[in-house]
Scaffold this motif. Structure first.
Motif, short mmCIF file in Angstrom:
data_model
loop_
_atom_site.label_atom_id
_atom_site.label_comp_id
_atom_site.label_asym_id
_atom_site.label_seq_id
_atom_site.Cartn_x
_atom_site.Cartn_y
_atom_site.Cartn_z
N SER A 48 40.37 29.01 45.28
CA SER A 48 41.65 29.56 45.71
C SER A 48 41.62 30.02 47.16
O SER A 48 42.66 30.31 47.74
CB SER A 48 42.04 30.75 44.82
N GLY A 49 40.42 30.11 47.72
CA GLY A 49 40.29 30.61 49.09
C GLY A 49 40.31 32.12 49.17
O GLY A 49 40.42 32.68 50.26
N LEU A 50 40.23 32.79 48.03
CA LEU A 50 40.24 34.25 48.00
C LEU A 50 38.91 34.78 47.48
O LEU A 50 38.28 34.15 46.62
CB LEU A 50 41.35 34.78 47.08
N ARG A 51 38.53 35.94 47.99
CA ARG A 51 37.41 36.67 47.45
C ARG A 51 37.97 37.76 46.53
O ARG A 51 39.18 38.01 46.52
CB ARG A 51 36.57 37.26 48.58
N THR A 52 37.12 38.37 45.76
CA THR A 52 37.55 39.36 44.78
C THR A 52 38.39 40.48 45.40
O THR A 52 39.44 40.83 44.86
CB THR A 52 36.32 39.95 44.06
N THR A 53 37.94 41.02 46.50
CA THR A 53 38.69 42.12 47.14
C THR A 53 40.06 41.64 47.59
O THR A 53 41.07 42.34 47.41
CB THR A 53 37.90 42.70 48.32
N LEU A 58 46.05 41.42 46.84
CA LEU A 58 47.26 40.64 46.60
C LEU A 58 47.90 40.96 45.25
O LEU A 58 49.13 41.08 45.15
CB LEU A 58 46.98 39.15 46.73
N TYR A 59 47.09 41.13 44.22
CA TYR A 59 47.71 41.41 42.92
C TYR A 59 48.32 42.80 42.89
O TYR A 59 49.39 43.00 42.30
CB TYR A 59 46.77 41.09 41.76
N LYS A 60 47.68 43.76 43.54
CA LYS A 60 48.28 45.10 43.60
C LYS A 60 49.60 45.06 44.38
O LYS A 60 50.57 45.71 43.99
CB LYS A 60 47.32 46.10 44.24
N LEU A 61 49.64 44.30 45.46
CA LEU A 61 50.88 44.17 46.24
C LEU A 61 51.95 43.41 45.47
O LEU A 61 53.13 43.74 45.57
CB LEU A 61 50.61 43.49 47.58
N ALA A 62 51.56 42.40 44.72
CA ALA A 62 52.53 41.65 43.92
C ALA A 62 53.20 42.57 42.91
O ALA A 62 54.42 42.48 42.69
CB ALA A 62 51.85 40.47 43.22
N LEU A 117 52.06 35.09 47.36
CA LEU A 117 52.37 34.95 45.93
C LEU A 117 51.91 33.58 45.41
O LEU A 117 51.35 33.49 44.32
CB LEU A 117 53.86 35.13 45.68
N ARG A 118 52.13 32.54 46.20
CA ARG A 118 51.68 31.19 45.78
C ARG A 118 50.16 31.14 45.67
O ARG A 118 49.62 30.57 44.71
CB ARG A 118 52.18 30.13 46.76
N ARG A 119 49.45 31.75 46.63
CA ARG A 119 47.99 31.77 46.58
C ARG A 119 47.51 32.56 45.36
O ARG A 119 46.58 32.16 44.68
CB ARG A 119 47.43 32.39 47.86
N LEU A 120 48.17 33.66 45.09
CA LEU A 120 47.83 34.48 43.93
C LEU A 120 48.05 33.70 42.63
O LEU A 120 47.22 33.75 41.72
CB LEU A 120 48.66 35.76 43.94
N GLU A 121 49.15 32.96 42.56
CA GLU A 121 49.43 32.14 41.37
C GLU A 121 48.32 31.12 41.14
O GLU A 121 47.95 30.86 39.99
CB GLU A 121 50.78 31.44 41.51
N ARG A 122 47.79 30.55 42.22
CA ARG A 122 46.67 29.60 42.09
C ARG A 122 45.39 30.30 41.67
O ARG A 122 44.56 29.72 40.98
CB ARG A 122 46.43 28.86 43.41
N ALA A 123 45.23 31.54 42.08
CA ALA A 123 44.00 32.27 41.82
C ALA A 123 43.94 32.90 40.43
O ALA A 123 42.84 33.07 39.88
CB ALA A 123 43.80 33.37 42.88
#
Length: 163
Positions: A48-53, A58-62, A117-123
């Motif tokens: 996803s190109g994201l690390r855990t932090t 992103l999920y807290k902001l979503a 949001l799109r990146r989060l959906e992939r992650a």
């Protein structure tokens, strides 16, 4: 030139204290386990190109829509300076915005973008895979108990970021 201490030069009283710390230090034990577990989640989240932090931010902001840096730092139990450092690559990649608050120009507001949001959906499915893998190996009940115990640590009065 600094002299390095060899084992023979270590003061016996200090050796005893250090030896008793092994397996007793709460900070070391939690950091060691956290690094181990985060590395496992990071590896699973990598596509996803994201690390855990970053995923956590992103999920807290979503969920929040937008947040002040202080509220976000409190929500993820991170000091504001470290959070600000972690926000920079996400902002650079267009996954969130950081701007002055409309009501208090001194405060900063963080908001997830549509790209975020799109990146989060992939992650999320990757996160679910990491979560299921850990609970499958560690045990779902033990994992729930672990999360509960760790949440209770946050209820102590240690106040690590007090100014």
């Amino acid at each position: 030139m600094a002299r390095t201490a060899d084992r023979k030069g270590l003061d016996p009283a200090l050796r005893e204290v250090l030896g008793s710390m092994d397996g007793q230090c709460n900070s070391f034990a939690t950091r060691r386990a956290a690094r181990y577990l985060a590395a496992s989640y990071d590896r699973t989240l990598a596509p996803s190109g994201l690390r855990t932090t970053q995923f956590t931010i992103l999920y807290k902001l979503a969920l929040a829509g937008r947040s002040s840096i202080s509220r976000l730092a409190d929500a993820i139990a991170m000091d504001r300076t470290t959070l600000a450092t972690n926000l920079k690559p996400l902002e650079r990649d267009g996954l969130l915005t950081v701007r002055a608050d409309d009501h208090d120009r001194r405060a900063r507001v963080v908001e997830i973008t549509s790209a975020g949001l799109r990146r989060l959906e992939r992650a999320v499915p990757l996160w679910q895979e990491a979560q299921n893998r850990f609970e499958g190996v560690y045990g779902a009940e033990k994992a729930a108990n672990l999360r509960s115990a760790l949440r209770s640590v946050l209820d102590t009065d240690l106040d690590p970021w007090a100014e």
